[in-house]
Design a protein around this motif. Structure first.
Motif, PDB file in Angstrom:
ATOM      1  N   LEU A  90      51.637 -47.448   7.675  1.00 47.19           N
ATOM      2  CA  LEU A  90      51.674 -46.071   7.188  1.00 47.19           C
ATOM      3  C   LEU A  90      51.441 -46.040   5.689  1.00 47.19           C
ATOM      4  CD1 LEU A  90      52.515 -43.054   7.839  1.00 47.19           C
ATOM      5  CD2 LEU A  90      54.734 -43.687   6.959  1.00 47.19           C
ATOM      6  N   CYS A  95      47.702 -41.509   6.552  1.00 47.48           N
ATOM      7  CA  CYS A  95      48.183 -40.266   7.147  1.00 47.48           C
ATOM      8  C   CYS A  95      47.080 -39.223   7.184  1.00 47.48           C
ATOM      9  CB  CYS A  95      49.318 -39.704   6.308  1.00 47.48           C
ATOM     10  SG  CYS A  95      50.898 -39.904   7.047  1.00 47.48           S
ATOM     11  N   LEU A  99      44.983 -37.595  10.423  1.00 41.97           N
ATOM     12  CA  LEU A  99      44.852 -36.161  10.689  1.00 41.97           C
ATOM     13  C   LEU A  99      43.396 -35.760  10.839  1.00 41.97           C
ATOM     14  CD1 LEU A  99      47.469 -34.455   8.377  1.00 41.97           C
ATOM     15  CD2 LEU A  99      47.560 -34.736  10.833  1.00 41.97           C
ATOM     16  N   LEU A 107      43.933 -29.615   7.720  1.00 37.86           N
ATOM     17  CA  LEU A 107      45.300 -30.107   7.557  1.00 37.86           C
ATOM     18  C   LEU A 107      45.297 -31.411   6.767  1.00 37.86           C
ATOM     19  CD1 LEU A 107      48.044 -29.118   8.485  1.00 37.86           C
ATOM     20  CD2 LEU A 107      47.882 -30.630  10.431  1.00 37.86           C
ATOM     21  N   VAL A 160      59.176 -33.870  -0.506  1.00 37.96           N
ATOM     22  CA  VAL A 160      59.217 -33.300   0.839  1.00 37.96           C
ATOM     23  C   VAL A 160      58.640 -34.297   1.841  1.00 37.96           C
ATOM     24  CG1 VAL A 160      58.525 -31.345   2.245  1.00 37.96           C
ATOM     25  CG2 VAL A 160      58.996 -31.021  -0.158  1.00 37.96           C
ATOM     26  N   PHE A 161      57.579 -34.978   1.405  1.00 35.15           N
ATOM     27  CA  PHE A 161      56.998 -36.022   2.255  1.00 35.15           C
ATOM     28  C   PHE A 161      58.040 -37.097   2.554  1.00 35.15           C
ATOM     29  CE2 PHE A 161      54.772 -39.966   3.034  1.00 35.15           C
ATOM     30  CZ  PHE A 161      53.789 -39.572   3.917  1.00 35.15           C
ATOM     31  N   GLY A 164      60.243 -35.944   5.177  1.00 33.00           N
ATOM     32  CA  GLY A 164      59.518 -36.045   6.432  1.00 33.00           C
ATOM     33  C   GLY A 164      59.502 -37.472   6.943  1.00 33.00           C
ATOM     34  N   SER A 168      60.933 -38.774  10.458  1.00 31.20           N
ATOM     35  CA  SER A 168      60.115 -39.518  11.414  1.00 31.20           C
ATOM     36  C   SER A 168      60.773 -40.831  11.792  1.00 31.20           C
ATOM     37  CB  SER A 168      58.736 -39.828  10.842  1.00 31.20           C
ATOM     38  OG  SER A 168      58.274 -38.796  10.073  1.00 31.20           O
TER      39      SER A 168
ATOM     40  N   MET B 149      57.629 -27.659   4.345  1.00 29.90           N
ATOM     41  CA  MET B 149      56.470 -28.475   4.711  1.00 29.90           C
ATOM     42  C   MET B 149      56.893 -29.726   5.482  1.00 29.90           C
ATOM     43  SD  MET B 149      53.450 -27.416   4.124  1.00 29.90           S
ATOM     44  CE  MET B 149      52.232 -28.711   3.904  1.00 29.90           C
ATOM     45  N   VAL B 150      58.183 -30.007   5.529  1.00 29.05           N
ATOM     46  CA  VAL B 150      58.666 -31.230   6.169  1.00 29.05           C
ATOM     47  C   VAL B 150      58.047 -31.448   7.532  1.00 29.05           C
ATOM     48  CG1 VAL B 150      60.698 -32.162   7.302  1.00 29.05           C
ATOM     49  CG2 VAL B 150      60.803 -31.566   4.950  1.00 29.05           C
ATOM     50  N   VAL B 152      55.318 -30.391   8.877  1.00 30.65           N
ATOM     51  CA  VAL B 152      53.894 -30.725   8.850  1.00 30.65           C
ATOM     52  C   VAL B 152      53.721 -32.203   8.496  1.00 30.65           C
ATOM     53  CG1 VAL B 152      51.702 -30.193   7.771  1.00 30.65           C
ATOM     54  CG2 VAL B 152      53.312 -28.368   8.228  1.00 30.65           C
ATOM     55  N   PHE B 153      54.501 -32.642   7.506  1.00 27.21           N
ATOM     56  CA  PHE B 153      54.402 -34.050   7.116  1.00 27.21           C
ATOM     57  C   PHE B 153      54.882 -34.966   8.241  1.00 27.21           C
ATOM     58  CE2 PHE B 153      54.727 -32.590   2.512  1.00 27.21           C
ATOM     59  CZ  PHE B 153      53.365 -32.717   2.324  1.00 27.21           C
ATOM     60  N   VAL B 154      55.919 -34.534   8.967  1.00 27.84           N
ATOM     61  CA  VAL B 154      56.402 -35.354  10.082  1.00 27.84           C
ATOM     62  C   VAL B 154      55.294 -35.535  11.105  1.00 27.84           C
ATOM     63  CG1 VAL B 154      57.970 -35.380  12.053  1.00 27.84           C
ATOM     64  CG2 VAL B 154      58.837 -34.811   9.804  1.00 27.84           C
ATOM     65  N   VAL B 155      54.584 -34.439  11.415  1.00 29.79           N
ATOM     66  CA  VAL B 155      53.489 -34.539  12.370  1.00 29.79           C
ATOM     67  C   VAL B 155      52.422 -35.503  11.843  1.00 29.79           C
ATOM     68  CG1 VAL B 155      51.628 -33.276  13.487  1.00 29.79           C
ATOM     69  CG2 VAL B 155      53.879 -32.258  13.323  1.00 29.79           C
ATOM     70  N   ALA B 156      52.113 -35.399  10.531  1.00 27.73           N
ATOM     71  CA  ALA B 156      51.102 -36.281   9.955  1.00 27.73           C
ATOM     72  C   ALA B 156      51.541 -37.738  10.055  1.00 27.73           C
ATOM     73  CB  ALA B 156      50.865 -35.904   8.492  1.00 27.73           C
ATOM     74  N   ILE B 157      52.807 -37.998   9.742  1.00 25.22           N
ATOM     75  CA  ILE B 157      53.303 -39.379   9.773  1.00 25.22           C
ATOM     76  C   ILE B 157      53.292 -39.913  11.201  1.00 25.22           C
ATOM     77  CG2 ILE B 157      55.349 -40.799   9.416  1.00 25.22           C
ATOM     78  CD1 ILE B 157      56.007 -38.929   7.033  1.00 25.22           C
ATOM     79  N   PRO B 172      48.127 -33.846  16.075  1.00 22.27           N
ATOM     80  CA  PRO B 172      48.667 -32.557  15.645  1.00 22.27           C
ATOM     81  C   PRO B 172      48.151 -31.429  16.539  1.00 22.27           C
ATOM     82  CG  PRO B 172      46.995 -33.325  14.116  1.00 22.27           C
ATOM     83  CD  PRO B 172      47.269 -34.456  15.051  1.00 22.27           C
ATOM     84  N   ALA B 176      50.561 -26.819  13.765  1.00 22.82           N
ATOM     85  CA  ALA B 176      50.783 -27.525  12.501  1.00 22.82           C
ATOM     86  C   ALA B 176      50.079 -26.806  11.355  1.00 22.82           C
ATOM     87  CB  ALA B 176      50.292 -28.957  12.619  1.00 22.82           C
ATOM     88  N   LEU B 177      48.808 -26.421  11.599  1.00 24.50           N
ATOM     89  CA  LEU B 177      48.054 -25.746  10.543  1.00 24.50           C
ATOM     90  C   LEU B 177      48.632 -24.356  10.263  1.00 24.50           C
ATOM     91  CD1 LEU B 177      45.733 -26.311   8.685  1.00 24.50           C
ATOM     92  CD2 LEU B 177      44.199 -25.267  10.328  1.00 24.50           C
ATOM     93  N   VAL B 183      53.971 -21.779   5.093  1.00 24.90           N
ATOM     94  CA  VAL B 183      54.620 -22.298   3.892  1.00 24.90           C
ATOM     95  C   VAL B 183      53.838 -21.906   2.641  1.00 24.90           C
ATOM     96  CG1 VAL B 183      55.439 -24.354   2.731  1.00 24.90           C
ATOM     97  CG2 VAL B 183      55.541 -24.219   5.199  1.00 24.90           C
TER      98      VAL B 183
END
Lengths: 227, 208
Positions: A90, A95, A99, A107, A160-161, A164, A168, B149-150, B152-157, B172, B176-177, B183
């Motif tokens: 990761l 990331c 996407l 996105l 924020v990331f 996240g 995760s 945004m958390v 969205v980032f979780v989905v990305a991760i 995703p 998500a979008l 946000v």
């Protein structure tokens, strides 16, 4: 040894400057502050500005550190996850790539903007302004850069990331074997450094100093350092 | 009567620059220090705030109802919305995850939209509250926005991490979008709101 003069207010072009509260619009005199002091609106009590201790050197130091950690966070993965014989890594760029690979290009660009471009713009522009200001100078385009700096601030979302990331991990922790890499600790350090850099200096101080550096005062103030 | 009458910048024809905060006559048009345009108040503040707010409400519906990620694995595919994710984690006993996701993705956007709507009403004089409360509301909406945004980032991760060959992949979903749009729009909405309108309203109503 005292390399730093505690209690020095930042230099300012206008001696008896007035300030309007951003919140209630009340006009009041803007006193010059000692380090660590804050000025509050006499009408509504909002914070007007603060003289933060060692602001310029803090902003410079933290933003240099942030740039180094940014480089590390991009060159090493955050973690390696292995399950069922396969393993994945990761990183911020991976990331975004994942996407866009799955068809959500917009996105992916948003993620790149929030986690890569905006933090870089924030830290880079702060360093570009604060390092020369240590010597009372401003590099070309500093005013434009200062505006960028202020605009990019809310959009840098690395912390924020990070949240996240924690969420995760809590989701995936039981599914796979996880190894943390250098990239993760760099990311944590980067978030701390960005917070330190942006909290280090008051916006008004930055602008006051820039104003003097860009265009040396027509009516110069007596220098505080003298004596 | 009053010992020290408060003078307001707008009454004196002075505007503080939106960018650098310098106080200068609004007639000059541009801030002498940083060159940004000068306005007494943020231009069209209420209209812009409301427009962004309505946009975010519109995006909030697909963000909640459509799947935020698709999990495909050996046993076929599965789609999960934000709310079904919260419920799953609660039932699994992962209370912290459920609480974080619920707060960041459900509670904060709703509260933020409500708070902005309340501030807009207050700024038009249709609603009143103590200014301390409104100041607090404004600061909280400004601060809290980005944390949504958390998810969205979780989905990305997860999309990045979970691609274990044919075993399982996460991609995703359309929500998500939409959620990212919610946000961004609420952030823009909070940015275009001018808190000085609240005080203008207060000054306009004569105090007994």
């Amino acid at each position: 040894m005292r390399r730093h003069h505690h209690g020095l207010p930042w230099p300012r072009r206008d001696r008896d400057e007035q300030v309007a509260c951003e919140f209630c619009d009340a006009v009041q005199p803007a006193p010059r502050l000692r380090e660590g002091e804050g000025a509050y609106c006499g009408n509504c009590g909002e914070l007007l500005y603060q003289n933060r201790p060692r602001s310029l050197s803090r902003a410079t130091g933290f933003s240099i550190a942030a740039l180094i950690f940014m480089l590390l966070a991009h060159s090493f993965p955050f973690l390696t996850m292995s399950a069922a014989g396969a393993s994945t890594k990761l990183s911020l760029i991976r990331c975004a790539r994942a996407l866009s690979h799955d068809g959500d290009v917009l996105l992916s660009w948003l993620c790149i903007f929030f986690t890569i471009i905006a933090p870089l713009a924030l830290v880079g522009s702060l360093l570009y302004m604060s390092a020369p200001l240590l010597y009372g100078r401003a590099l070309p385009g500093a005013l434009q850069i200062a505006r960028w700096f202020q605009r990019s601030e809310p959009w840098a979302m690395l912390e924020v990331f990070l949240l996240g990331f924690i969420v995760s991990l809590l989701k995936l922790g039981h599914l796979a074997e996880i190894h943390f890499n250098i990239g993760l600790w760099s990311l944590v350090a980067l978030v701390i450094c960005i917070a330190g850099a942006t909290a280090g200096i008051d916006r008004r101080e930055l602008w006051d100093r820039l104003e003097l550096a860009v265009d040396p005062a027509p009516k110069p103030e007596p220098v505080d350092r003298a004596g | 009567m009053k010992s020290e009458p408060v003078r307001f910048a707008a009454d004196l024809g002075l505007a503080s620059c939106h960018t650098c905060g310098k106080l200068s006559p609004v007639k000059s048009g541009h801030c002498p220090r940083c060159g940004s345009g000068l306005h007494l108040r943020k231009p069209d503040s209420l209209a812009r705030t409301l427009a962004f707010l309505l946009g975010s409400i519109a995006f909030y519906i697909p963000a909640m109802s459509l799947p935020v990620m698709n999990v495909s694995g050996l046993g076929g595919g599965e789609q999960s919305t934000i709310l079904s994710g919260v419920v799953t984690f609660w039932e699994m006993g992962s209370y912290p995850v459920a609480i974080i996701i619920f707060t960041a993705s459900v509670l904060i956007p709703i509260l933020k939209i409500a708070a902005l709507a309340w501030l807009c009403l207050a700024a038009t004089g249709r609603f009143s509250g103590t200014h301390k409360k409104m100041a607090l509301t404004y600061h909280i909406t400004e601060l809290v926005g980005r944390w949504s945004m958390v998810d969205v980032f979780v989905v990305a991760i997860l999309a990045c991490l979970v691609r274990l060959g044919n075993l399982m992949t996460i991609t995703p979903g359309p929500a998500a979008l939409s959620f990212a749009a919610v946000v961004i729009l609420t952030m823009l909405s909070a940015m275009s709101f001018d808190p000085r309108l609240l005080w203008d309203q207060r000054r306009a109503t004569p105090t007994p």
